[in-house]
Design an enzyme around this catalytic site. Sequence first.
Site, PDB file in Angstrom:
ATOM      1  CD  GLU A   1      37.441  40.645  32.184  1.00  0.00           C
ATOM      2  OE1 GLU A   1      38.296  39.831  32.593  1.00  0.00           O
ATOM      3  OE2 GLU A   1      36.224  40.482  32.335  1.00  0.00           O
TER       4      GLU A   1
ATOM      5  CG  ASP B   1      35.702  38.257  36.099  1.00  0.00           C
ATOM      6  OD1 ASP B   1      35.740  38.509  34.866  1.00  0.00           O
ATOM      7  OD2 ASP B   1      34.634  38.176  36.722  1.00  0.00           O
TER       8      ASP B   1
ATOM      9  CG  HIS C   1      28.826  35.840  35.135  1.00  0.00           C
ATOM     10  ND1 HIS C   1      29.101  36.360  36.376  1.00  0.00           N
ATOM     11  CD2 HIS C   1      29.300  36.746  34.244  1.00  0.00           C
ATOM     12  CE1 HIS C   1      29.699  37.529  36.244  1.00  0.00           C
ATOM     13  NE2 HIS C   1      29.838  37.777  34.954  1.00  0.00           N
TER      14      HIS C   1
ATOM     15  CG  ASP D   1      35.014  36.193  32.435  1.00  0.00           C
ATOM     16  OD1 ASP D   1      35.801  37.149  32.229  1.00  0.00           O
ATOM     17  OD2 ASP D   1      34.102  36.257  33.287  1.00  0.00           O
TER      18      ASP D   1
ATOM     19  CG  ASP E   1      31.848  38.292  39.056  1.00  0.00           C
ATOM     20  OD1 ASP E   1      32.032  39.223  38.254  1.00  0.00           O
ATOM     21  OD2 ASP E   1      30.777  38.117  39.673  1.00  0.00           O
TER      22      ASP E   1
END
Length: 147
Positions: A49, A11, A126, A71, A136
């Site tokens: 990322e 992440d 999330h 993500d 994260d």
Amino acid sequence: MSRKHVDLFTDGACSGNPGPGGWGAVLRYGAAEKELSGGENPTTNNRMELTAAIEGLAILKEPCDVTLYSDSRYLCDGITKGWAKSWRKNGWRKADKKPALNADLWERLLNLLEEHAVRLVWVKGHDGHPENERCDRLAVAAAAKFR
């Protein structure tokens, strides 16, 4: 001889875009895990990322089968839809002839993808995915060091 299978969770985070940013990665091989993180300022979320994936793959000491969980649509689509390879083939230009962003990182990532057999899996960010949430936290903590 079969390759080792590694799960790589990644992440990136950025406070402002551009702004101070961080990345986090968790590698899992069997019961062994390793956390990685870092950051820079100024940067963008997309750069973080990509950096998370690059750093996670770069630390592997031998060619592996890797399932990379991210993500980031930018990362996943850039690879699975062939955009990054097309940009490289066209001198880091997009279909509209504008320069592709982050060509330096895409180049590093594409080289690592030639070394490892990587399967990308997009996960919703999330949304309670334990490893994504962990990455994260690593990314946000790394970014905070640059404020």
